[in-house]
Design a protein around this motif. Structure first.
Motif, PDB file in Angstrom:
ATOM      1  N   ARG A 145      38.228  34.961  36.079  1.00 53.69           N
ATOM      2  CA  ARG A 145      37.971  36.409  36.061  1.00 53.69           C
ATOM      3  C   ARG A 145      37.791  36.936  37.474  1.00 53.69           C
ATOM      4  O   ARG A 145      37.366  36.191  38.373  1.00 53.69           O
ATOM      5  CB  ARG A 145      36.739  36.730  35.218  1.00 53.69           C
ATOM      6  N   ILE A 146      38.139  38.187  37.630  1.00 53.08           N
ATOM      7  CA  ILE A 146      37.892  38.857  38.913  1.00 53.08           C
ATOM      8  C   ILE A 146      36.409  39.224  38.953  1.00 53.08           C
ATOM      9  O   ILE A 146      35.866  39.760  37.982  1.00 53.08           O
ATOM     10  CB  ILE A 146      38.799  40.097  39.049  1.00 53.08           C
ATOM     11  N   THR A 147      35.776  38.927  40.080  1.00 49.01           N
ATOM     12  CA  THR A 147      34.338  39.199  40.184  1.00 49.01           C
ATOM     13  C   THR A 147      34.039  40.397  41.087  1.00 49.01           C
ATOM     14  O   THR A 147      32.900  40.853  41.141  1.00 49.01           O
ATOM     15  CB  THR A 147      33.597  37.948  40.707  1.00 49.01           C
ATOM     16  N   GLY A 148      35.050  40.886  41.802  1.00 48.80           N
ATOM     17  CA  GLY A 148      34.832  42.055  42.649  1.00 48.80           C
ATOM     18  C   GLY A 148      36.039  42.311  43.546  1.00 48.80           C
ATOM     19  O   GLY A 148      36.820  41.392  43.822  1.00 48.80           O
ATOM     20  N   VAL A 149      36.162  43.555  43.970  1.00 48.67           N
ATOM     21  CA  VAL A 149      37.237  43.938  44.896  1.00 48.67           C
ATOM     22  C   VAL A 149      36.618  44.786  45.986  1.00 48.67           C
ATOM     23  O   VAL A 149      35.818  45.696  45.705  1.00 48.67           O
ATOM     24  CB  VAL A 149      38.344  44.745  44.161  1.00 48.67           C
ATOM     25  N   HIS A 150      36.963  44.469  47.226  1.00 51.90           N
ATOM     26  CA  HIS A 150      36.450  45.250  48.351  1.00 51.90           C
ATOM     27  C   HIS A 150      37.575  45.372  49.363  1.00 51.90           C
ATOM     28  O   HIS A 150      37.959  44.383  49.991  1.00 51.90           O
ATOM     29  CB  HIS A 150      35.226  44.549  48.959  1.00 51.90           C
ATOM     30  N   GLY A 151      38.143  46.572  49.500  1.00 47.50           N
ATOM     31  CA  GLY A 151      39.293  46.747  50.378  1.00 47.50           C
ATOM     32  C   GLY A 151      40.439  45.847  49.918  1.00 47.50           C
ATOM     33  O   GLY A 151      40.791  45.831  48.736  1.00 47.50           O
ATOM     34  N   ARG A 152      40.967  45.058  50.848  1.00 49.41           N
ATOM     35  CA  ARG A 152      42.078  44.153  50.508  1.00 49.41           C
ATOM     36  C   ARG A 152      41.594  42.856  49.879  1.00 49.41           C
ATOM     37  O   ARG A 152      42.392  42.001  49.525  1.00 49.41           O
ATOM     38  CB  ARG A 152      42.861  43.805  51.776  1.00 49.41           C
ATOM     39  N   LYS A 153      40.272  42.686  49.777  1.00 47.89           N
ATOM     40  CA  LYS A 153      39.726  41.403  49.341  1.00 47.89           C
ATOM     41  C   LYS A 153      39.461  41.394  47.833  1.00 47.89           C
ATOM     42  O   LYS A 153      38.777  42.284  47.321  1.00 47.89           O
ATOM     43  CB  LYS A 153      38.440  41.101  50.107  1.00 47.89           C
ATOM     44  N   ILE A 154      40.013  40.404  47.189  1.00 46.02           N
ATOM     45  CA  ILE A 154      39.835  40.254  45.739  1.00 46.02           C
ATOM     46  C   ILE A 154      39.081  38.936  45.503  1.00 46.02           C
ATOM     47  O   ILE A 154      39.561  37.868  45.889  1.00 46.02           O
ATOM     48  CB  ILE A 154      41.196  40.231  45.009  1.00 46.02           C
ATOM     49  N   TYR A 155      37.918  39.052  44.884  1.00 47.52           N
ATOM     50  CA  TYR A 155      37.058  37.895  44.642  1.00 47.52           C
ATOM     51  C   TYR A 155      37.228  37.451  43.189  1.00 47.52           C
ATOM     52  O   TYR A 155      37.316  38.298  42.293  1.00 47.52           O
ATOM     53  CB  TYR A 155      35.591  38.261  44.880  1.00 47.52           C
ATOM     54  N   SER A 156      37.230  36.130  42.969  1.00 52.72           N
ATOM     55  CA  SER A 156      37.404  35.659  41.595  1.00 52.72           C
ATOM     56  C   SER A 156      36.734  34.312  41.396  1.00 52.72           C
ATOM     57  O   SER A 156      36.372  33.630  42.360  1.00 52.72           O
ATOM     58  CB  SER A 156      38.894  35.589  41.246  1.00 52.72           C
ATOM     59  N   ALA A 157      36.554  33.967  40.129  1.00 48.74           N
ATOM     60  CA  ALA A 157      35.896  32.703  39.782  1.00 48.74           C
ATOM     61  C   ALA A 157      36.551  32.142  38.535  1.00 48.74           C
ATOM     62  O   ALA A 157      37.103  32.885  37.718  1.00 48.74           O
ATOM     63  CB  ALA A 157      34.407  32.943  39.525  1.00 48.74           C
ATOM     64  N   ALA A 158      36.496  30.805  38.412  1.00 50.23           N
ATOM     65  CA  ALA A 158      37.128  30.160  37.252  1.00 50.23           C
ATOM     66  C   ALA A 158      36.381  28.884  36.904  1.00 50.23           C
ATOM     67  O   ALA A 158      35.693  28.300  37.742  1.00 50.23           O
ATOM     68  CB  ALA A 158      38.591  29.833  37.559  1.00 50.23           C
ATOM     69  N   GLU A 159      36.542  28.469  35.646  1.00 49.83           N
ATOM     70  CA  GLU A 159      36.043  27.150  35.252  1.00 49.83           C
ATOM     71  C   GLU A 159      37.076  26.498  34.357  1.00 49.83           C
ATOM     72  O   GLU A 159      37.831  27.175  33.646  1.00 49.83           O
ATOM     73  CB  GLU A 159      34.688  27.257  34.546  1.00 49.83           C
ATOM     74  N   GLY A 160      37.142  25.169  34.447  1.00 53.77           N
ATOM     75  CA  GLY A 160      38.078  24.402  33.624  1.00 53.77           C
ATOM     76  C   GLY A 160      37.297  23.431  32.754  1.00 53.77           C
ATOM     77  O   GLY A 160      36.432  22.705  33.242  1.00 53.77           O
ATOM     78  N   ARG A 161      37.575  23.457  31.448  1.00 52.45           N
ATOM     79  CA  ARG A 161      36.864  22.590  30.498  1.00 52.45           C
ATOM     80  C   ARG A 161      37.838  21.602  29.874  1.00 52.45           C
ATOM     81  O   ARG A 161      39.025  21.926  29.726  1.00 52.45           O
ATOM     82  CB  ARG A 161      36.225  23.436  29.387  1.00 52.45           C
ATOM     83  N   ILE A 162      37.330  20.461  29.468  1.00 54.77           N
ATOM     84  CA  ILE A 162      38.179  19.472  28.795  1.00 54.77           C
ATOM     85  C   ILE A 162      37.654  19.218  27.384  1.00 54.77           C
ATOM     86  O   ILE A 162      36.494  19.469  27.090  1.00 54.77           O
ATOM     87  CB  ILE A 162      38.293  18.144  29.593  1.00 54.77           C
TER      88      ILE A 162
END
Ligand SMILES: CCCCCCCC/C=C\CCCCCCCC(=O)SCCNC(=O)CCNC(=O)[C@H](O)C(C)(C)COP(=O)(O)OP(=O)(O)OC[C@H]1O[C@@H](n2cnc3c(N)ncnc32)[C@H](O)[C@@H]1OP(=O)(O)O
Length: 214
Positions: A145-162
């Motif tokens: 998911r995207i966690t924030g946008v500031h100017g040209r910067k796009i912040y995101s986070a992810a998790e992978g489950r098995i």
């Protein structure tokens, strides 16, 4: 063997650890001023495939002979899901996934989020925590998911489950993507690949759309 990174005596007077600065935020953590914009009108509909941005991409390209061929599905908001099946060709330790390939799967999934904003962006920084080993034949279920946008910067986070979409977390990642113009690719890419890309009407149309509506 000579030299050890632990064998050097501390310089005189440095026995006391320096006072730590206030906890520093990672560059992949959105600043307070960051916002969560709405999905772009051009974003793929929830539940549909985000689609490969380039046929020869190692992460998602359907024409790449040895790539991960990942498919990513758009979520309801600024989020996506993806699956990566770990094959015998992805081993690091015997029977276990190579961490670099797991990171690639996370990078690809995080990168696909930018399509929800209709933004062409490249990875500036990617941080990965490997939480548990991932055996060959596992399916890594990734949510990002995207966690924030500031100017040209796009912040995101992810998790992978098995072991299923709600199985134990095996890998976590946080990223900072930077929005770029089309010239990022045309100026830096190998000319023969750029030429081929420009000759591909679908890719060219898709790429130009970023310039019209950056
Ligand atoms: C002709 C046809 C074309 C077809 C095109 C088809 C469409 C394709 C669309 C989409 C493709 C996406 C492909 C996804 C593939 C998967 C993801 C990848 O693997 S991407 C590859 C790996 N990444 C790189 O190769 C980046 C290499 N780095 C760079 O090129 C530059 O460093 C870049 C663009 C990231 C930034 O350079 P600057 O000169 O534009 O901008 P500055 O001012 O340096 O940075 C902007 C802000 O970001 C911060 N920043 C940049 N890098 C940072 C970092 N590593 N850590 C922390 N902050 C960073 C800076 O501090 C600055 O912040 P402040 O605005 O001052 O607040």
């Amino acid at each position: 063997m000579t030299g050890s990174i632990t064998s050097q005596p501390a310089p005189k007077g440095s026995e006391q650890p320096a006072e730590r600065p206030a906890a520093q935020l990672s560059p992949t953590t959105p600043p307070q001023e960051a916002v969560l914009p709405p999905r772009a009108p051009e974003a793929p509909a929830p539940g549909t495939l985000v689609g490969s941005h380039y046929d020869h991409c190692f992460g998602c390209g359907p024409q790449h002979p040895a790539g991960l061929r990942m498919t990513v599905v758009a979520g309801e908001g600024l989020d996506v899901t993806a699956e990566f099946t770990v094959g015998a060709g992805h081993q690091g330790g015997p029977g276990l996934a190579h961490g670099g390939l797991l990171t690639t799967a996370m990078d690809e999934t995080l990168g696909s989020l930018n399509w929800l904003l209709h933004a062409a962006a490249v990875t500036g920084r990617l941080e990965t925590d490997f939480v548990r080993p991932v055996p060959v034949d596992s399916v890594l279920h990734i949510r990002a998911r995207i966690t924030g946008v500031h100017g040209r910067k796009i912040y995101s986070a992810a998790e992978g489950r098995i072991g299923g979409p709600d199985g134990p977390v095996a890998i976590r990642a946080q990223a900072l993507f930077i929005q770029v113009k089309l010239e990022h690719f045309t100026q830096h890419g190998r000319p023969e690949d750029i030429k081929k890309a420009l000759d591909d009407p679908d890719l060219f149309k898709r790429a130009r759309a970023f310039e019209v509506n950056p």
